[in-house]
Write an enzyme that holds these catalytic residues in place. Structure first.
Site, short mmCIF file in Angstrom:
data_model
loop_
_atom_site.label_atom_id
_atom_site.label_comp_id
_atom_site.label_asym_id
_atom_site.label_seq_id
_atom_site.Cartn_x
_atom_site.Cartn_y
_atom_site.Cartn_z
N TYR A 129 0.85 -1.20 0.00
CA TYR A 129 0.00 0.00 0.00
C TYR A 129 0.88 1.24 0.00
CZ TYR A 129 -4.14 -2.86 1.02
OH TYR A 129 -5.18 -3.76 0.95
N GLU A 130 0.38 2.31 -0.62
CA GLU A 130 1.22 3.50 -0.79
C GLU A 130 1.57 4.18 0.52
OE1 GLU A 130 -1.20 5.78 -3.45
OE2 GLU A 130 -2.49 6.53 -1.87
#
Lengths: 282, 260
Positions: free
Chosen positions: B50-51
């Site tokens: 996930y960013e």
């Protein structure tokens, strides 16, 4: 060395009207209490920088504190739009908001460049995207070695960065853990840095590779328990998802929003009083 | 066979596209739901990034935001945002970028920025987030969104993240390292790029969906592959896993979660 002072004193001493201000925290450790204090003190013409403007900037924009926003994603995470941001962009209420829009990769790198003392960030980005057409701060340069076209964007160097963290010791050294976003980079890119913390302790007991910001790299440390709510502080409290949902109808309407900040922010002396008033209203 | 909704069909069809062991950069919302369903069913060793920084996240409930504590706690490691984009994405270590969109066009370009004029917008959308670079640098990209005239448009108001640009070899001319979008999964069908033109054509209709329905819900003259397939309906294992995931998420968050 960082002064350990109240948040009210830190904001009044270190944030000036017209400053470039970054409140960072990627979903986690968002410095909500600091955004309230900026509103309480009526700061004006701020150039706000933040990857995800989130509720902290919806508040500041709707309260009329901002003239410009540098950002990369503007929504209420898990809920939908930021209505105050949209109203400012679409209808110029309460005033027009200049926007300087990037992507996450770009803005993260721009903080790294700022913290590194470099004039610009370099990344492989934006080929085929329309963002460079609307943002003159996104330019392309040729790699001097391979000729590859790469994106360049100016370093972010806020006058003031505010972050929230779990702990500080009595000298003002700060420890944070969990999802770190760009807090360290934003803190080190800024001319002045204010950190609000959950707790002040005798000994940080920091693991060897932990993220510690030394007191001498910071300007002020403020004890503000719960200061990241409705976001969360890992090890202290969880994300208050219901508040993010509850924000949507409050922010959707100008009058409701203004009444809310008049009651809960402008109508309270500090974050502790805000928390008491919110608890009472439940 | 159980009854299932069109949304369930979409999520299951998207989850099946994620190969076991693939390293997947996951967008919040529908991509996150589909990627976690893949991890809980056919692809237990998929690596979810996930960013916000978690690498190898294994949440038992769906995150409502990109940086929920559950993602950090269940991850192999958590790194700062700058590192996620520089070492892991730009460094070429992502097999699949899994993205949602507000609008998509026939070349798999995505708009998440604005409807109307940029400087005088009709609707201001959230913006780019991590998507432009995920779309550029992931080895391949999957796109998931509900299909309608408003979302599948002939001309995007704004290209936030590029797919095949203007089609053909335009993407290669732009010098992007990844090969671009390989599938668009909707509640009606699966679309894939046609060799050469790189225009998205329907390759599989979900059970019970007609060509007319797809045509009605697409803003360009959509074409259908010669060997048009029918998507395999969700099986009981997939449906049970998806419903259990949504129930756990609702119990934890007070909402079903995931739809940004």
């Amino acid at each position: 060395m960082a002064d350990i002072i109240t948040l009210g004193e830190a904001i009044s001493r270190h944030v000036n009207d017209g400053d470039c201000v970054a409140l960072e925290g990627f979903t986690h450790l968002i410095p909500t209490a600091a955004s309230h204090e900026l509103i309480r003190q009526g700061k004006k013409d701020l150039h706000l920088v933040r990857m995800t403007p989130d509720l902290v900037y919806d508040l500041l924009i709707g309260a009329g504190c901002a003239r410009k926003l540098t950002f990369s994603w503007g929504g209420n995470p898990g809920v939908g739009s930021l209505h105050r941001l949209r109203d400012a962009v679409e209808k110029k209420w309460p005033n027009a908001l200049e926007i300087d829009e990037h992507s996450h990769a770009d803005l993260a790198n721009s903080y790294v460049a700022g913290a590194s003392g470099l004039p610009f960030a370099l990344l492989r980005a934006y080929a085929g995207s329309d963002l460079p057409k609307v943002n003159p701060n996104i330019k392309f340069i040729d790699c001097p070695f391979t000729g590859e076209k790469l994106a360049a964007t100016p370093a972010v160097r806020p006058d003031v960065t505010v972050i929230h963290a779990q702990k500080a010791d009595r000298k003002g050294n700060v420890l944070l853990w969990g999802i770190l976003g760009v807090q360290k980079e934003a803190a080190l890119a800024a001319k002045r840095c204010i950190v609000t913390v959950e707790e002040i302790v005798d000994d940080l007991k920091a693991p060897m590779n932990a993220c510690v910001l030394p007191s001498w790299a910071l300007t002020a440390v403020c004890h503000v328990p719960g200061g990241a709510h409705p976001s969360y502080a890992h090890g202290y409290y969880e994300r208050d998802n219901r508040f993010y949902q509850a924000w949507d109808p409050i922010a959707r309407d100008r009058e409701t929003f203004t009444a809310w900040i008049d009651t809960y922010i402008r109508g309270t002396a500090d974050f502790a009083e805000f928390q008491a008033k919110i608890a009472e209203a439940k | 066979m159980s009854d299932y909704s069109t949304n369930e069909m979409m999520t299951v069809a998207a989850a099946r596209r994620l190969k076991n062991g693939a390293v997947c950069f996951v967008g919040i919302g529908l991509p996150s739901k589909a990627a976690n369903l893949a991890r809980l069913t056919s692809s237990p060793d998929v690596v979810l990034i996930y960013e916000s920084g978690p690498i190898g996240a294994k949440p038992s409930v769906l995150p409502l935001s990109i940086g929920d504590g559950e993602l950090a706690e269940t991850a192999d490691t958590v790194v700062p945002t700058g590192e996620i984009f520089r070492y892991w994405l730009q460094g070429g270590r992502i097999d699949v970028g899994f993205l949602g969109a507000a609008q998509v066009d026939k070349f798999g370009n995505i708009n998440t920025t604005v409807i109307g004029d940029y400087h005088n917008p009709k609707v201001r959308l959230p913006g780019a987030g991590g998507a432009p670079e995920i779309a550029g640098s992931a080895k391949e990209v999957l796109i998931i969104l509900k299909q309608s005239h408003r979302t599948f448009v002939d001309k995007l108001a704004f290209v936030t993240s590029v797919g095949f640009g203007e089609g053909g070899d335009h993407r290669q001319q732009l010098g992007l390292p990844g090969k671009g979008p390989v599938g668009i999964i909707t509640d009606l069908c699966i679309m894939e790029p046609e060799a050469g033109s790189n225009e998205f054509v329907v390759t599989s209709l979900h059970p019970g969906v007609t060509r007319e329905q797809v045509i009605e819900n697409t803003g360009w003259a959509i074409r259908f592959a010669d060997n048009l397939a029918v998507t395999e309906a969700p099986n009981d294992t997939e449906l049970e896993a998806l419903r259990a995931l949504e129930a756990r998420t609702a119990a934890a968050h007070g909402q079903a979660g995931g739809d940004e």
